[in-house]
Enzyme design. Structure first.
Site, PDB file in Angstrom:
ATOM      1  N   ASN A  70      -7.882 -45.066 -59.196  1.00 55.26           N
ATOM      2  CA  ASN A  70      -7.587 -44.958 -57.761  1.00 55.26           C
ATOM      3  C   ASN A  70      -8.499 -45.934 -57.028  1.00 55.26           C
ATOM      4  O   ASN A  70      -9.680 -45.669 -56.850  1.00 55.26           O
ATOM      5  CB  ASN A  70      -7.840 -43.502 -57.307  1.00 55.26           C
ATOM      6  CG  ASN A  70      -7.667 -43.337 -55.807  1.00 55.26           C
ATOM      7  OD1 ASN A  70      -7.142 -44.233 -55.139  1.00 55.26           O
ATOM      8  ND2 ASN A  70      -8.088 -42.198 -55.287  1.00 55.26           N
ATOM      9  N   GLU A 123      -9.630 -32.368 -58.710  1.00 53.67           N
ATOM     10  CA  GLU A 123     -10.736 -33.191 -58.221  1.00 53.67           C
ATOM     11  C   GLU A 123     -11.600 -32.367 -57.273  1.00 53.67           C
ATOM     12  O   GLU A 123     -11.288 -32.279 -56.065  1.00 53.67           O
ATOM     13  CB  GLU A 123     -10.201 -34.425 -57.487  1.00 53.67           C
ATOM     14  CG  GLU A 123      -9.386 -35.351 -58.367  1.00 53.67           C
ATOM     15  CD  GLU A 123      -9.377 -36.766 -57.797  1.00 53.67           C
ATOM     16  OE1 GLU A 123      -9.762 -37.681 -58.532  1.00 53.67           O
ATOM     17  OE2 GLU A 123      -9.027 -36.943 -56.632  1.00 53.67           O
ATOM     18  N   SER A 165     -16.338 -38.721 -59.916  1.00 54.53           N
ATOM     19  CA  SER A 165     -17.489 -39.393 -60.524  1.00 54.53           C
ATOM     20  C   SER A 165     -17.373 -39.566 -62.035  1.00 54.53           C
ATOM     21  O   SER A 165     -18.364 -39.469 -62.756  1.00 54.53           O
ATOM     22  CB  SER A 165     -18.787 -38.665 -60.145  1.00 54.53           C
ATOM     23  OG  SER A 165     -19.004 -38.755 -58.742  1.00 54.53           O
ATOM     24  N   GLY A 214     -17.021 -39.386 -55.586  1.00 52.29           N
ATOM     25  CA  GLY A 214     -17.858 -40.431 -55.016  1.00 52.29           C
ATOM     26  C   GLY A 214     -19.307 -40.039 -54.829  1.00 52.29           C
ATOM     27  O   GLY A 214     -20.057 -40.722 -54.138  1.00 52.29           O
ATOM     28  N   LYS A 234      -8.446 -46.718 -53.995  1.00 54.31           N
ATOM     29  CA  LYS A 234      -8.658 -46.363 -52.586  1.00 54.31           C
ATOM     30  C   LYS A 234      -8.442 -47.600 -51.712  1.00 54.31           C
ATOM     31  O   LYS A 234      -7.563 -48.401 -52.021  1.00 54.31           O
ATOM     32  CB  LYS A 234     -10.037 -45.726 -52.402  1.00 54.31           C
ATOM     33  CG  LYS A 234     -10.245 -44.598 -53.417  1.00 54.31           C
ATOM     34  CD  LYS A 234     -11.428 -43.743 -53.158  1.00 54.31           C
ATOM     35  CE  LYS A 234     -11.502 -42.680 -54.258  1.00 54.31           C
ATOM     36  NZ  LYS A 234     -12.547 -41.692 -54.016  1.00 54.31           N
ATOM     37  N   GLU A 281      -9.262 -37.081 -49.824  1.00 51.09           N
ATOM     38  CA  GLU A 281      -9.538 -37.907 -48.640  1.00 51.09           C
ATOM     39  C   GLU A 281      -8.391 -37.809 -47.638  1.00 51.09           C
ATOM     40  O   GLU A 281      -8.613 -37.850 -46.422  1.00 51.09           O
ATOM     41  CB  GLU A 281      -9.823 -39.352 -49.067  1.00 51.09           C
ATOM     42  CG  GLU A 281     -11.215 -39.458 -49.688  1.00 51.09           C
ATOM     43  CD  GLU A 281     -11.355 -40.488 -50.784  1.00 51.09           C
ATOM     44  OE1 GLU A 281     -10.556 -41.432 -50.847  1.00 51.09           O
ATOM     45  OE2 GLU A 281     -12.285 -40.331 -51.608  1.00 51.09           O
ATOM     46  N   HIS A 319      -4.476 -36.196 -52.003  1.00 53.50           N
ATOM     47  CA  HIS A 319      -5.849 -36.562 -52.376  1.00 53.50           C
ATOM     48  C   HIS A 319      -6.816 -35.961 -51.348  1.00 53.50           C
ATOM     49  O   HIS A 319      -6.490 -35.864 -50.159  1.00 53.50           O
ATOM     50  CB  HIS A 319      -5.986 -38.081 -52.428  1.00 53.50           C
ATOM     51  CG  HIS A 319      -7.317 -38.501 -52.980  1.00 53.50           C
ATOM     52  ND1 HIS A 319      -8.439 -38.573 -52.188  1.00 53.50           N
ATOM     53  CD2 HIS A 319      -7.708 -38.828 -54.232  1.00 53.50           C
ATOM     54  CE1 HIS A 319      -9.464 -38.930 -52.936  1.00 53.50           C
ATOM     55  NE2 HIS A 319      -9.049 -39.090 -54.187  1.00 53.50           N
TER      56      HIS A 319
HETATM   57  P1  PGA Z   1     -14.638 -41.224 -57.778  1.00 52.28           P
HETATM   58  O1  PGA Z   1     -13.223 -40.907 -57.051  1.00 52.28           O
HETATM   59  O2  PGA Z   1     -14.303 -41.515 -59.226  1.00 52.28           O
HETATM   60  O3  PGA Z   1     -15.176 -42.430 -57.055  1.00 52.28           O
HETATM   61  O4  PGA Z   1     -15.475 -40.019 -57.641  1.00 52.28           O
HETATM   62  C1  PGA Z   1     -12.224 -40.168 -57.688  1.00 52.28           C
HETATM   63  C2  PGA Z   1     -11.040 -39.989 -56.764  1.00 52.28           C
HETATM   64  O5  PGA Z   1     -11.232 -39.836 -55.547  1.00 52.28           O
HETATM   65  O6  PGA Z   1      -9.883 -40.005 -57.206  1.00 52.28           O
END
Ligand code: PGA
Length: 254
Positions: free
Chosen positions: A14, A173, A218, A179, A16, A103, A101
Protein backbone atom coordinates in the site's frame (compact mmCIF):
# COMPACT_ATOMS: atom_id res chain seq x y z
CA UNK A 1 -11.40 -11.40 -12.19
CA UNK A 2 -10.96 -15.13 -12.61
CA UNK A 3 -12.93 -17.40 -10.37
CA UNK A 4 -10.04 -19.19 -8.71
CA UNK A 5 -9.08 -17.81 -5.33
CA UNK A 6 -5.92 -15.72 -5.18
CA UNK A 7 -2.83 -17.76 -4.43
CA UNK A 8 -1.66 -17.36 -0.86
CA UNK A 9 0.39 -15.98 0.71
CA UNK A 10 -0.69 -12.57 -0.54
CA UNK A 11 1.89 -9.77 -0.42
CA UNK A 12 0.09 -6.47 -0.86
CA UNK A 13 1.90 -3.13 -0.98
CA UNK A 14 0.00 0.00 0.00
CA UNK A 15 1.93 2.99 -1.29
CA UNK A 16 -0.60 5.43 0.20
CA UNK A 17 0.04 8.96 -1.16
CA UNK A 18 3.59 8.25 -2.35
CA UNK A 19 5.36 7.69 -5.69
CA UNK A 20 4.14 9.67 -8.69
CA UNK A 21 4.11 8.31 -12.25
CA UNK A 22 7.84 8.71 -12.87
CA UNK A 23 8.84 7.22 -9.53
CA UNK A 24 6.32 4.40 -10.01
CA UNK A 25 7.81 3.42 -13.37
CA UNK A 26 11.36 3.48 -11.95
CA UNK A 27 10.25 1.51 -8.92
CA UNK A 28 8.69 -1.20 -11.07
CA UNK A 29 11.82 -1.56 -13.21
CA UNK A 30 13.94 -2.17 -10.10
CA UNK A 31 11.34 -4.39 -8.46
CA UNK A 32 10.98 -6.64 -11.51
CA UNK A 33 14.76 -7.10 -11.67
CA UNK A 34 14.77 -8.25 -8.06
CA UNK A 35 11.59 -10.31 -8.20
CA UNK A 36 11.39 -13.05 -10.83
CA UNK A 37 7.98 -14.52 -11.59
CA UNK A 38 6.63 -16.91 -8.95
CA UNK A 39 3.42 -18.87 -9.06
CA UNK A 40 3.26 -19.78 -5.39
CA UNK A 41 1.98 -16.41 -4.12
CA UNK A 42 0.11 -13.25 -5.08
CA UNK A 43 1.81 -9.87 -5.25
CA UNK A 44 -0.34 -6.75 -5.48
CA UNK A 45 0.20 -2.99 -5.38
CA UNK A 46 -2.27 -0.39 -4.15
CA UNK A 47 -0.97 2.79 -5.66
CA UNK A 48 -2.10 6.37 -6.19
CA UNK A 49 -4.63 6.51 -9.03
CA UNK A 50 -2.52 8.98 -11.02
CA UNK A 51 0.43 6.55 -11.03
CA UNK A 52 -1.68 3.70 -12.32
CA UNK A 53 -0.96 4.09 -15.99
CA UNK A 54 2.82 4.29 -15.53
CA UNK A 55 2.86 1.24 -13.26
CA UNK A 56 0.57 -0.81 -15.50
CA UNK A 57 2.77 0.00 -18.46
CA UNK A 58 5.93 -1.10 -16.61
CA UNK A 59 4.17 -4.35 -15.60
CA UNK A 60 2.78 -5.24 -19.02
CA UNK A 61 4.95 -8.39 -19.29
CA UNK A 62 4.15 -9.48 -15.73
CA UNK A 63 0.38 -9.90 -15.67
CA UNK A 64 0.60 -12.07 -12.55
CA UNK A 65 1.35 -8.92 -10.53
CA UNK A 66 -1.94 -7.27 -9.63
CA UNK A 67 -2.80 -3.61 -9.25
CA UNK A 68 -5.43 -2.15 -6.99
CA UNK A 69 -6.86 1.21 -6.00
CA UNK A 70 -6.76 2.55 -2.44
CA UNK A 71 -10.36 3.73 -2.44
CA UNK A 72 -13.44 3.88 -4.66
CA UNK A 73 -16.74 5.68 -4.59
CA UNK A 74 -19.85 3.51 -4.40
CA UNK A 75 -21.65 5.16 -7.29
CA UNK A 76 -20.71 4.20 -10.85
CA UNK A 77 -20.54 7.77 -12.15
CA UNK A 78 -21.90 11.22 -11.61
CA UNK A 79 -21.36 14.50 -9.79
CA UNK A 80 -18.84 13.38 -7.15
CA UNK A 81 -15.91 15.74 -7.62
CA UNK A 82 -12.60 14.21 -6.66
CA UNK A 83 -13.79 10.60 -6.61
CA UNK A 84 -13.15 7.58 -8.84
CA UNK A 85 -15.66 4.78 -9.30
CA UNK A 86 -15.11 1.04 -9.39
CA UNK A 87 -15.82 0.78 -13.16
CA UNK A 88 -13.28 3.56 -13.82
CA UNK A 89 -10.70 1.74 -11.69
CA UNK A 90 -11.44 -1.55 -13.44
CA UNK A 91 -11.04 0.02 -16.85
CA UNK A 92 -7.70 1.54 -15.79
CA UNK A 93 -6.42 -1.96 -14.97
CA UNK A 94 -7.25 -2.42 -11.29
CA UNK A 95 -8.19 -5.91 -10.14
CA UNK A 96 -8.53 -5.13 -6.44
CA UNK A 97 -9.83 -2.27 -4.30
CA UNK A 98 -8.95 -1.45 -0.72
CA UNK A 99 -12.07 -0.62 1.26
CA UNK A 100 -12.24 0.96 4.70
CA UNK A 101 -8.52 1.49 5.27
CA UNK A 102 -8.07 3.01 8.72
CA UNK A 103 -6.77 6.24 7.20
CA UNK A 104 -10.03 6.50 5.24
CA UNK A 105 -12.00 5.82 8.41
CA UNK A 106 -10.05 8.04 10.80
CA UNK A 107 -8.79 10.90 8.61
CA UNK A 108 -11.67 11.10 6.15
CA UNK A 109 -14.48 10.03 8.44
CA UNK A 110 -15.57 7.03 6.42
CA UNK A 111 -18.37 5.16 8.16
CA UNK A 112 -18.91 1.41 8.46
CA UNK A 113 -21.94 1.51 6.22
CA UNK A 114 -19.94 3.18 3.43
CA UNK A 115 -17.54 0.24 3.44
CA UNK A 116 -20.45 -2.04 2.62
CA UNK A 117 -21.54 0.13 -0.28
CA UNK A 118 -17.97 0.27 -1.57
CA UNK A 119 -17.50 -3.50 -1.31
CA UNK A 120 -20.74 -3.97 -3.23
CA UNK A 121 -19.68 -1.46 -5.90
CA UNK A 122 -16.31 -3.18 -6.26
CA UNK A 123 -17.89 -6.58 -6.78
CA UNK A 124 -20.41 -5.18 -9.27
CA UNK A 125 -17.54 -3.77 -11.35
CA UNK A 126 -15.50 -7.00 -11.23
CA UNK A 127 -13.00 -5.81 -8.62
CA UNK A 128 -12.08 -7.91 -5.61
CA UNK A 129 -12.59 -5.91 -2.40
CA UNK A 130 -9.94 -6.02 0.31
CA UNK A 131 -11.87 -4.95 3.38
CA UNK A 132 -9.66 -3.42 6.10
CA UNK A 133 -10.70 -3.72 9.73
CA UNK A 134 -8.93 -2.92 12.97
CA UNK A 135 -9.24 -1.37 16.39
CA UNK A 136 -7.62 1.77 17.82
CA UNK A 137 -5.35 1.62 20.85
CA UNK A 138 -8.12 2.93 23.12
CA UNK A 139 -10.51 0.30 21.82
CA UNK A 140 -7.93 -2.43 22.42
CA UNK A 141 -7.28 -1.19 25.95
CA UNK A 142 -11.01 -1.18 26.65
CA UNK A 143 -11.15 -4.83 25.52
CA UNK A 144 -13.22 -3.98 22.44
CA UNK A 145 -10.95 -5.43 19.76
CA UNK A 146 -13.28 -8.28 18.85
CA UNK A 147 -16.47 -6.22 18.86
CA UNK A 148 -14.94 -3.43 16.75
CA UNK A 149 -13.49 -5.84 14.20
CA UNK A 150 -16.77 -7.76 13.96
CA UNK A 151 -18.81 -4.57 13.61
CA UNK A 152 -16.58 -3.37 10.75
CA UNK A 153 -16.53 -6.78 9.10
CA UNK A 154 -20.31 -7.26 9.29
CA UNK A 155 -20.96 -3.80 7.86
CA UNK A 156 -18.47 -4.37 5.04
CA UNK A 157 -19.92 -7.68 3.92
CA UNK A 158 -23.59 -6.93 4.67
CA UNK A 159 -24.57 -6.18 1.05
CA UNK A 160 -22.51 -9.03 -0.45
CA UNK A 161 -23.89 -12.41 -1.46
CA UNK A 162 -22.19 -15.62 -0.40
CA UNK A 163 -20.08 -15.93 -3.52
CA UNK A 164 -18.76 -12.37 -3.27
CA UNK A 165 -18.01 -12.85 0.42
CA UNK A 166 -16.16 -16.09 -0.25
CA UNK A 167 -13.97 -14.49 -2.95
CA UNK A 168 -13.00 -11.25 -1.20
CA UNK A 169 -10.02 -10.54 1.07
CA UNK A 170 -9.94 -9.14 4.59
CA UNK A 171 -7.00 -7.23 6.07
CA UNK A 172 -6.70 -6.97 9.84
CA UNK A 173 -4.80 -3.77 10.55
CA UNK A 174 -4.78 -2.63 14.18
CA UNK A 175 -4.71 1.16 13.97
CA UNK A 176 -2.07 1.40 16.71
CA UNK A 177 0.32 -0.67 14.59
CA UNK A 178 0.02 1.30 11.35
CA UNK A 179 3.06 3.42 10.61
CA UNK A 180 4.12 3.34 14.25
CA UNK A 181 6.81 0.67 14.25
CA UNK A 182 4.66 -1.27 16.75
CA UNK A 183 3.69 -4.61 15.26
CA UNK A 184 1.05 -6.88 16.71
CA UNK A 185 2.47 -10.05 18.20
CA UNK A 186 1.90 -12.88 15.72
CA UNK A 187 -0.28 -14.77 18.22
CA UNK A 188 -2.43 -11.68 18.86
CA UNK A 189 -2.93 -11.16 15.13
CA UNK A 190 -3.85 -14.86 14.81
CA UNK A 191 -6.45 -14.54 17.54
CA UNK A 192 -8.18 -11.75 15.63
CA UNK A 193 -7.86 -13.62 12.34
CA UNK A 194 -9.69 -16.53 13.93
CA UNK A 195 -12.50 -14.22 15.00
CA UNK A 196 -12.77 -12.96 11.42
CA UNK A 197 -12.68 -16.51 10.02
CA UNK A 198 -15.40 -17.65 12.41
CA UNK A 199 -17.68 -14.82 11.32
CA UNK A 200 -17.04 -15.55 7.64
CA UNK A 201 -17.79 -19.22 8.24
CA UNK A 202 -21.05 -18.34 9.93
CA UNK A 203 -21.91 -16.33 6.84
CA UNK A 204 -20.80 -18.58 3.96
CA UNK A 205 -19.84 -21.93 5.48
CA UNK A 206 -16.78 -23.90 4.38
CA UNK A 207 -15.67 -21.59 1.50
CA UNK A 208 -14.70 -19.15 4.28
CA UNK A 209 -11.56 -21.24 4.73
CA UNK A 210 -10.28 -19.90 1.40
CA UNK A 211 -10.78 -16.17 2.10
CA UNK A 212 -7.29 -14.70 2.45
CA UNK A 213 -6.95 -12.82 5.75
CA UNK A 214 -3.96 -10.48 5.74
CA UNK A 215 -2.21 -8.70 8.59
CA UNK A 216 -1.04 -5.11 8.26
CA UNK A 217 0.73 -2.67 10.57
CA UNK A 218 4.49 -2.01 10.60
CA UNK A 219 5.37 -5.17 8.70
CA UNK A 220 9.01 -5.12 7.57
CA UNK A 221 11.81 -7.41 6.40
CA UNK A 222 12.65 -8.28 10.00
CA UNK A 223 9.22 -9.40 11.20
CA UNK A 224 7.44 -10.66 8.09
CA UNK A 225 8.57 -14.29 8.42
CA UNK A 226 7.36 -14.68 12.00
CA UNK A 227 4.03 -13.04 11.14
CA UNK A 228 3.51 -15.29 8.13
CA UNK A 229 4.32 -18.34 10.24
CA UNK A 230 1.47 -17.54 12.63
CA UNK A 231 -1.81 -19.44 12.63
CA UNK A 232 -4.46 -18.42 10.10
CA UNK A 233 -2.19 -15.88 8.42
CA UNK A 234 -2.61 -15.66 4.65
CA UNK A 235 -0.49 -12.66 3.81
CA UNK A 236 0.49 -9.11 4.64
CA UNK A 237 -0.54 -5.58 3.70
CA UNK A 238 2.50 -3.33 3.90
CA UNK A 239 2.77 0.45 3.80
CA UNK A 240 6.09 2.11 4.64
CA UNK A 241 8.27 -0.94 3.98
CA UNK A 242 6.82 -1.36 0.49
CA UNK A 243 8.17 1.97 -0.76
CA UNK A 244 11.65 0.66 -1.44
CA UNK A 245 11.56 -1.75 -4.40
CA UNK A 246 14.46 -3.89 -3.19
CA UNK A 247 13.09 -4.14 0.33
CA UNK A 248 9.66 -4.96 -0.99
CA UNK A 249 11.09 -7.64 -3.30
CA UNK A 250 12.76 -9.18 -0.24
CA UNK A 251 9.49 -9.11 1.73
CA UNK A 252 7.52 -10.55 -1.19
CA UNK A 253 10.12 -13.34 -1.49
CA UNK A 254 9.64 -14.47 2.12
P1 PGA B 1 2.52 0.41 7.56
O1 PGA B 1 1.06 0.61 6.87
O2 PGA B 1 3.08 -0.88 6.99
O3 PGA B 1 3.31 1.62 7.14
O4 PGA B 1 2.30 0.31 9.01
C1 PGA B 1 0.21 -0.48 6.65
C2 PGA B 1 -1.09 0.01 6.03
O5 PGA B 1 -1.56 1.10 6.39
O6 PGA B 1 -1.68 -0.67 5.18
Amino acid sequence: MEERPLRTPVFAANWKMNLGPRAAAEYMRTFLECFPRRDDRTVAFFLPALSFHAAADALRDRPEILLGVQNIHWEEKGAFTGESSAPIAREAGARLALVGHSERRHIFGERDEESGRKCEAAVRAGLVPVLCVGETLEERERGETESVVLRQLRAGIAPLDEHATATMLVAYEPVWAIGTGRTARPEDASTVHEVIRRELRARVGEPAARVPILYGGSVNTGNVASLLAARDMDGVLVGGASLDPRGWAAIAST
